[in-house]
Scaffold this active site. Structure first.
Site, short mmCIF file in Angstrom:
data_model
loop_
_atom_site.label_atom_id
_atom_site.label_comp_id
_atom_site.label_asym_id
_atom_site.label_seq_id
_atom_site.Cartn_x
_atom_site.Cartn_y
_atom_site.Cartn_z
CG ASP A 1 -2.02 -1.02 1.15
OD1 ASP A 1 -2.19 -1.58 0.06
OD2 ASP A 1 -2.68 -1.26 2.17
N GLY B 1 -7.84 12.32 -0.13
CA GLY B 1 -7.71 13.18 -1.31
C GLY B 1 -7.80 12.37 -2.59
#
Length: 513
Positions: free
Chosen positions: A281, A416
């Site tokens: 990740d 975001g």
């Protein structure tokens, strides 16, 4: 002199307030005019303390200037002793009162008060808040530490340390102290005194009983630690344990002074940040551009975490307290950026705009600046506002502090990305604004929204058409501001007053060349 909307540091007497308010049984008498009485606002409304700060003002008015204002000061001192019965008093003048030169130290010296009185010389027009806190703490230690106190025989006890530097109105100081206490206990080390936060006069007197000191916040604790080194021979640990790497270094340094083995703690104490940095990740955010600004200690610590532990690219680094400019300059050289040493928020705003970062780490000022530029921001340093004094446990130091930092830095970037994806698919048949909530099923479409008219993009006559605005919103949020500015600049050069879809593409092609 420059008039500023924001300021990173108050005058030095605010630093003195932070020390006095942090301690128990210490009262601060501040010679000041009416209007300088804002301690209640700082500590009860922003830090949300449950009791009023131990600060008394003489609050002289304009009509008093033709009289003997020194008598007001002495009367206030007597009233404090009778009403509050403090164990010690510190006295000084605010920046305004300094101009009338009443000399609080001289006024209090011959009054024969029944408690220790510590005069402060805080030059309001040469120094600022952090220095004022450090000087106040140093003077308290110099006046109240008992020089006859020495460490007990080491054979019959665990190592004993002082934690120096935490104050009132400090960024996460309460939780940092709790975290470091727990870490030291696991290492087999006991706490002698935490100061100034929570300390009283008796605690300050026994500082000399510790084997060594740990300076958690150099901006406040360095001067006192230097004094204790000179007078008591106590060495000091100055590594600030913010981040996994710094916490490991801290443990090694503490263990060396305590003469204990740190290996078990180093093996068992890794945070979840370390797991994430090794996971797949983390690749999504590797290389993200980050701009860092705050007090010197937190800014340098944040740069190390960003570069070494999260794989970000530091594109800006600076601090507002010039006393720690050397450390920031050394760190900036390490990361290949130009150091920004300034207390002008407009200079910081310009630097952020030029750096075009994807994440800003700063103070509450940088939070406002980043919001204007639509850039994610996390607060890492004072000055801060009420939202940065959370009711929950939220340290910055130690391994748990690294977890908190991981959450507060990475989540704005992840959210975001989610925002960008929602924007990309806003015209999709399932996700457009008129589709309604998907969990409600068919027949629950949202009411039609009214298209926004073309609005001025800035203070000039340039406007964006609705079609051009829609296309602009498809650009990722972290470069959208730059695309808007470039397009408007291109349109101005071409004499175009209305930015259409074609103008946006032409500007893109122009800057691509």
């Amino acid at each position: 002199m420059q008039l500023s909307v924001w300021t990173y540091e108050g005058p030095p007497h605010v630093g003195a307030m932070r020390v006095a308010t942090a301690m128990e049984g210490v009262h601060y008498l501040l010679h000041s005019p009416q209007g300088d009485t804002y301690a209640d606002l700082l500590f009860t409304m922003i830090e949300r303390r449950s009791k009023r700060p131990p600060v008394t003002y003489t609050t002289f008015q304009a009509r008093d200037l033709g009289k003997d204002t020194s008598q007001l000061f002495q009367t206030a001192a007597l009233d404090i002793v009778e009403r509050f019965k403090p164990d010690a008093m510190i006295v000084g003048a605010s920046c305004t009162a300094e101009l009338i030169q009443d000399d609080p130290a001289g006024l209090i010296e011959n009054m024969g008060l029944p408690i220790p009185v510590i005069p402060l010389e805080l030059p309001s027009y040469q120094r600022k808040e952090h220095w004022g806190a450090a000087e106040t703490f140093y003077q308290i230690v110099r006046h109240l530490a008992d020089k006859d106190r020495k460490p007990a025989d080491k054979d019959a006890r665990r190592p004993l340390v002082n934690l120096l530097g935490p104050t009132a109105l400090g960024f996460r100081h309460r939780d940092d102290v709790t975290e470091i206490k727990g870490l030291l206990d696991k290492l087999g080390i006991d706490i002698n005194v935490v100061a100034p936060l929570g300390a009283n006069v008796a605690d300050i007197a026994k500082l000399g009983e510790a084997d060594f000191n740990i300076v958690l916040y150099p901006e406040t604790g360095d001067l006192a630690a230097d004094y204790l080194k000179r007078e008591f021979g106590q060495p000091a640990v100055r590594t600030v344990p913010i981040g996994v790497g710094a916490t490991q270094d801290f443990i090694r340094e503490v263990a060396a002074l305590a003469e204990i083995d740190p290996d078990a703690m180093l093996q068992d104490g890794l945070s979840r940040l370390s797991w994430w940095s090794r996971s797949i990740d983390s690749n999504y955010l590797t290389g993200k551009r980050v701009f860092i600004f705050g007090d010197g200690t937190h800014a340098v610590a944040a740069a190390r975490i960003a570069s070494e532990e999260l794989g970000f690219k530091v594109v800006g680094l600076g601090c507002y307290n010039r006393e720690y400019a050397r450390e920031v300059r050394a760190a900036a050289k390490l990361y290949g950026v130009e150091p920004l040493i300034t207390d002008d928020h407009l200079a910081v705003e310009t630097a952020i705009q030029e750096a075009q970062p994807e994440l800003v780490l700063g103070t509450q000022m940088e939070r406002h600046i980043a919001k204007r530029f639509s850039i994610p921001c996390t607060v890492i340093s004072s000055p801060v506002h009420v939202q940065d004094f959370p009711a929950r446990y939220s340290p910055q130091m130690g391994f748990e502090g690294a977890n908190v930092i991981f959450d507060s830095w990475v989540h704005p970037l992840v959210m975001g990305l989610e925002e960008h994806l929602l924007t990309m698919f806003r015209d999709d048949f399932e996700f457009h604004d008129g589709a309604g909530a998907s969990h409600l099923g068919p027949g629950h479409a949202a009411p039609e929204s009214v298209p926004a008219p073309a609005t001025p993009a800035n203070d000039t006559e340039t406007v964006w058409t609705e079609e051009a605005e829609r296309e602009l919103k498809k650009i990722p949020f972290f470069v959208r501001g730059k695309a808007r500015r470039n397009t408007e600049h291109f349109a101005a050069e071409q004499g175009v007053s209305t930015i259409e879809l074609a103008t946006l593409y032409e500007a893109k092609a122009h800057y691509a060349r």
